[in-house]
Design a protein around this motif. Structure first.
Motif, short mmCIF file in Angstrom:
data_model
loop_
_atom_site.label_atom_id
_atom_site.label_comp_id
_atom_site.label_asym_id
_atom_site.label_seq_id
_atom_site.Cartn_x
_atom_site.Cartn_y
_atom_site.Cartn_z
N TYR A 13 0.87 -1.19 0.00
CA TYR A 13 0.00 0.00 0.00
C TYR A 13 0.90 1.23 0.00
O TYR A 13 2.12 1.10 0.08
N THR A 15 1.51 2.99 2.27
CA THR A 15 2.27 2.99 3.52
C THR A 15 3.47 2.04 3.51
O THR A 15 4.28 2.08 4.43
N VAL A 18 3.96 -5.01 1.70
CA VAL A 18 3.39 -5.96 2.65
C VAL A 18 3.75 -7.41 2.27
O VAL A 18 4.03 -8.24 3.12
N ARG A 37 -0.36 -14.95 11.49
CA ARG A 37 -0.82 -14.04 12.53
C ARG A 37 -1.43 -12.79 11.92
O ARG A 37 -1.29 -12.53 10.73
N ASN A 38 -2.02 -11.99 12.79
CA ASN A 38 -2.56 -10.68 12.40
C ASN A 38 -1.54 -9.88 11.62
O ASN A 38 -0.41 -9.75 12.05
N GLY A 39 -1.97 -9.34 10.48
CA GLY A 39 -1.08 -8.46 9.73
C GLY A 39 -0.03 -9.16 8.89
O GLY A 39 0.83 -8.52 8.30
N ALA A 40 -0.11 -10.50 8.81
CA ALA A 40 0.90 -11.25 8.04
C ALA A 40 0.79 -11.01 6.53
O ALA A 40 1.74 -11.22 5.79
N GLY A 41 -0.40 -10.58 6.10
CA GLY A 41 -0.58 -10.30 4.67
C GLY A 41 -1.57 -11.23 3.98
O GLY A 41 -1.64 -11.28 2.75
N LYS A 42 -2.37 -11.93 4.75
CA LYS A 42 -3.31 -12.90 4.17
C LYS A 42 -4.37 -12.21 3.32
O LYS A 42 -4.63 -12.61 2.18
N THR A 43 -5.00 -11.19 3.91
CA THR A 43 -6.05 -10.47 3.17
C THR A 43 -5.46 -9.78 1.93
O THR A 43 -6.08 -9.78 0.86
N THR A 44 -4.27 -9.24 2.08
CA THR A 44 -3.62 -8.57 0.94
C THR A 44 -3.39 -9.56 -0.20
O THR A 44 -3.60 -9.23 -1.38
N ARG A 47 -6.82 -10.26 -1.81
CA ARG A 47 -7.27 -9.07 -2.56
C ARG A 47 -6.46 -8.88 -3.84
O ARG A 47 -6.99 -8.41 -4.84
N GLU A 87 -14.19 -10.27 3.93
CA GLU A 87 -14.32 -10.33 5.39
C GLU A 87 -15.62 -9.65 5.83
O GLU A 87 -16.35 -10.17 6.66
N GLU A 160 -11.64 -15.16 6.06
CA GLU A 160 -12.07 -15.40 7.45
C GLU A 160 -13.56 -15.69 7.57
O GLU A 160 -14.29 -14.98 8.27
N GLN A 193 -7.84 -17.03 10.70
CA GLN A 193 -7.08 -16.90 11.95
C GLN A 193 -7.40 -18.11 12.81
O GLN A 193 -6.60 -18.52 13.64
#
Ligand code: ATP
Length: 235
Positions: A13, A15, A18, A37-44, A47, A87, A160, A193
């Motif tokens: 992104y 920012t 990822v 874990r949270n923020g590992a990049g799964k959703t990215t 997408r 999600e 998820e 998760q």
């Protein structure tokens, strides 16, 4: 036969980056999960595949049955046979359950029979005339999955699906997704998760850590290797 192939995917992104080189191969008929874990990049990752609210693709390729998805406009990706359940659940709040499914069916050329959706998710049959806005989170999730499925996809991507659901509902969602795969031959790629739910649905798992794929395991291996679960997933 390979259905989906992701090679050296790097994405991010504004920012920052990822994903740092994701390689995945998914064959027809498989059930696969992406864990981490949270923020590992799964959703990215998911997408990037469906081109939704697209992260910036930096490098790599994604092909579906040999078609280059990165060169494909987002609105054409569904026509290729990809169904996406994001999600945040997608239903029309003021339409009933049956109407929600009907609208999804009429938006494609070759839908599955709408009645079949009530077989995969028997709970929906009892509430078919209820407005979606009056459903529980779990019931809305079943409607979202049914809406994606009725469009007759070859590959379903679910982000998820069991997040925040009560245990009895989790089991219904797991069962519904498994049957979609077994009885309809739909290939499944899910992000979770909830490791127990991922193991109940998928046969194979990719483990992501800080944007890198660090392991690839079968459900049997993941089930018996507590150290592995602890190391990568903290469970
Ligand atoms: P989660 O379960 O928390 O969703 P995840 O493994 O799916 O975790 P991603 O959602 O892919 O992880 O997020 C990976 C990183 O990208 C995180 O650091 C997150 O803050 C960042 N990120 C996600 N979406 C955006 C966005 N739209 N804009 C900027 N950064 C984002």
């Amino acid at each position: 036969m390979t259905l989906l192939s992701v090679d050296g995917l790097e994405a991010g992104y504004e920012t920052g980056q990822v994903l740092f080189g994701i390689d995945m191969e998914i064959s027809e008929g498989e059930t696969v999960s992406l864990l981490g874990r949270n923020g590992a990049g799964k959703t990215t990752t998911i997408r990037s595949i469906v081109g939704a609210e697209t992260p910036r693709i930096i490098d790599g390729s994604i092909t579906f049955r040999g078609t280059d998805l990165l060169a494909c406009p987002t609105h054409e990706i569904a026509d290729l046979g990809l169904g996406y359940v994001p999600e945040e659940r997608r239903c029309f709040p003021r339409l009933t359950v049956a109407e929600n499914i009907h609208v999804a069916a009429t938006s494609v050329d070759d839908p599955l029979p709408e009645s079949e959706m009530f077989e995969f998710f028997p709970e929906l049959d009892q509430i078919r005339d209820r407005d979606a806005k009056n459903l529980s989170g779990g019931q809305q999730q079943m409607v979202s999955i049914a809406r994606a499925l009725v469009a007759n996809p070859e590959l379903m991507l679910l982000d998820e699906p069991c997040e925040g659901l009560a245990p009895t509902i989790v089991r219904q969602v797991e069962e519904g997704i498994r049957r979609i795969n077994e009885e309809r031959g739909v290939t499944v790629l899910m992000v979770e998760q909830n490791v127990a739910a991922a193991m109940a649905i998928a046969d194979r798992h990719y483990i992501l850590e800080e944007g890198d794929l660090v392991n690839e395991v079968t459900t049997a291996r993941l089930r018996e290797d507590e150290d592995l679960r602890q190391e990568y997933l903290g469970v």
